[in-house]
Design an enzyme around this catalytic site. Structure first.
Site, PDB file in Angstrom:
ATOM      1  N   LYS A  67       0.711  -1.770  -0.152  1.00 33.03           N
ATOM      2  CA  LYS A  67      -0.375  -0.154  -0.027  1.00 33.03           C
ATOM      3  C   LYS A  67       1.035   1.316  -0.569  1.00 33.03           C
ATOM      4  CE  LYS A  67      -4.148  -1.798   2.379  1.00 33.03           C
ATOM      5  NZ  LYS A  67      -4.841  -2.022   3.356  1.00 33.03           N
ATOM      6  N   TYR A 123     -12.723  -1.899  -3.262  1.00 38.12           N
ATOM      7  CA  TYR A 123     -12.976  -2.224  -2.128  1.00 38.12           C
ATOM      8  C   TYR A 123     -14.392  -2.221  -2.006  1.00 38.12           C
ATOM      9  CZ  TYR A 123      -8.686  -2.255  -0.122  1.00 38.12           C
ATOM     10  OH  TYR A 123      -6.882  -2.566   0.410  1.00 38.12           O
ATOM     11  N   ASN A 133      -1.541   0.024   6.624  1.00 36.30           N
ATOM     12  CA  ASN A 133      -1.731  -1.100   7.133  1.00 36.30           C
ATOM     13  C   ASN A 133      -0.416  -1.661   6.649  1.00 36.30           C
ATOM     14  OD1 ASN A 133      -3.247  -1.677   5.325  1.00 36.30           O
ATOM     15  ND2 ASN A 133      -4.281  -3.391   6.977  1.00 36.30           N
ATOM     16  N   HIS A 179      -2.473  -5.595   1.904  1.00 39.56           N
ATOM     17  CA  HIS A 179      -3.335  -6.127   1.250  1.00 39.56           C
ATOM     18  C   HIS A 179      -3.313  -7.155   1.174  1.00 39.56           C
ATOM     19  CE1 HIS A 179      -7.374  -7.249   0.368  1.00 39.56           C
ATOM     20  NE2 HIS A 179      -6.985  -7.803  -0.414  1.00 39.56           N
ATOM     21  N   GLU A 229      -9.438 -11.191  -7.205  1.00 36.64           N
ATOM     22  CA  GLU A 229      -8.770  -9.955  -7.080  1.00 36.64           C
ATOM     23  C   GLU A 229      -7.844 -10.227  -7.856  1.00 36.64           C
ATOM     24  OE1 GLU A 229      -9.627  -8.944  -2.089  1.00 36.64           O
ATOM     25  OE2 GLU A 229      -7.933  -9.590  -3.155  1.00 36.64           O
TER      26      GLU A 229
HETATM   27  P1  CMP Z   1      -7.346  -4.633   4.055  1.00 34.38           P
HETATM   28  O1  CMP Z   1      -6.900  -5.745   3.649  1.00 34.38           O
HETATM   29  O2  CMP Z   1      -6.903  -3.911   3.211  1.00 34.38           O
HETATM   30  O3  CMP Z   1      -9.223  -4.231   3.462  1.00 34.38           O
HETATM   31  C1  CMP Z   1      -9.759  -3.332   4.120  1.00 34.38           C
HETATM   32  C2  CMP Z   1      -9.128  -2.488   4.909  1.00 34.38           C
HETATM   33  O4  CMP Z   1      -9.403  -1.313   4.956  1.00 34.38           O
HETATM   34  C3  CMP Z   1      -7.971  -2.853   5.739  1.00 34.38           C
HETATM   35  O5  CMP Z   1      -7.006  -3.744   5.117  1.00 34.38           O
HETATM   36  C4  CMP Z   1      -7.653  -1.555   6.464  1.00 34.38           C
HETATM   37  O6  CMP Z   1      -6.976  -1.562   6.148  1.00 34.38           O
HETATM   38  C5  CMP Z   1      -8.866  -0.481   5.915  1.00 34.38           C
HETATM   39  N1  CMP Z   1      -9.383  -0.366   7.567  1.00 34.38           N
HETATM   40  C6  CMP Z   1      -9.977   1.201   7.884  1.00 34.38           C
HETATM   41  N2  CMP Z   1     -10.707   0.842   8.822  1.00 34.38           N
HETATM   42  C7  CMP Z   1     -11.216  -0.735   9.083  1.00 34.38           C
HETATM   43  C8  CMP Z   1     -11.966  -1.065  10.063  1.00 34.38           C
HETATM   44  N3  CMP Z   1     -12.573  -0.607  10.808  1.00 34.38           N
HETATM   45  N4  CMP Z   1     -12.181  -2.068   9.922  1.00 34.38           N
HETATM   46  C9  CMP Z   1     -11.059  -3.359   8.742  1.00 34.38           C
HETATM   47  N5  CMP Z   1     -10.494  -2.600   7.896  1.00 34.38           N
HETATM   48  C10 CMP Z   1     -10.555  -1.585   8.086  1.00 34.38           C
END
Ligand code: CMP
Length: 147
Positions: free
Chosen positions: A14, A54, A117, A120, A131
């Site tokens: 990311k 998403y 984070n 993904h 995906e």
């Molecule tokens: P990812 O695995 O990319 O899938 C969706 C993303 O939404 C997740 O990682 C997080 O980076 C982001 N995100 C932000 N807020 C939340 C939340 N409250 N719960 C889960 N995912 C979140």
């Protein structure tokens, strides 16, 4: 001896990680977990692409912010292959929230926040298939698509 199944999964590095020059570090951790990068490209997602990718989260309160973040810089999208690649990738990524991720996982080491984070990864075989197809055509994946 039982052989675990060979799988493919989609991984995204990311913008928080590409911005901090962490692509090499992330790929190294994946490779050390016996995941092979079999296709890879660096992109800057449009708002439409991020929204579509998403879409499953469209009703969640964090959706707009997530789309903003995912379009804020470069991402590296890649197909990983290995035994039990989907679960293995999730294990090496660590929990979604870096503050809850186990030590020595990518998110514990590099993640900044729940949103930023760093990586993904697909969460199931059917998600992995859709995906991967979202970002890669069959001719971009070496040597051959898994049937
Ligand atoms: P990812 O695995 O990319 O899938 C969706 C993303 O939404 C997740 O990682 C997080 O980076 C982001 N995100 C932000 N807020 C939340 C939340 N409250 N719960 C889960 N995912 C979140």
């Amino acid at each position: 001896m039982t052989l675990n199944k060979l799988e493919r999964t989609l991984s995204i590095i990311k913008p928080d990680a590409t911005r901090r020059n962490l692509v090499g570090s992330v790929v190294r951790m994946l490779e050390e977990a016996d995941l092979s990068v079999i296709a890879q490209k660096r992109l800057h997602l449009s708002e439409g692409q991020a929204r579509d990718f998403y879409a499953v989260h469209a009703e969640r309160p964090f959706y707009a912010s997530l789309v903003d973040f995912m379009t804020s810089g470069a991402v590296v999208v890649q197909v990983l292959e290995g035994e039990d690649a989907i679960a293995r990738n999730r294990e090496v990524m660590g929990a979604t929230n870096p503050s809850e991720a186990k030590a020595d996982t990518i998110r514990a080491r590099h993640g900044i926040s729940l949103e930023q984070n760093s990586v993904h990864g697909s969460d199931s075989a059917s998600t992995a298939a859709s995906e991967i197809a979202f970002f890669f055509s069959e001719v971009e994946i070496f040597p051959n698509p898994i049937q």
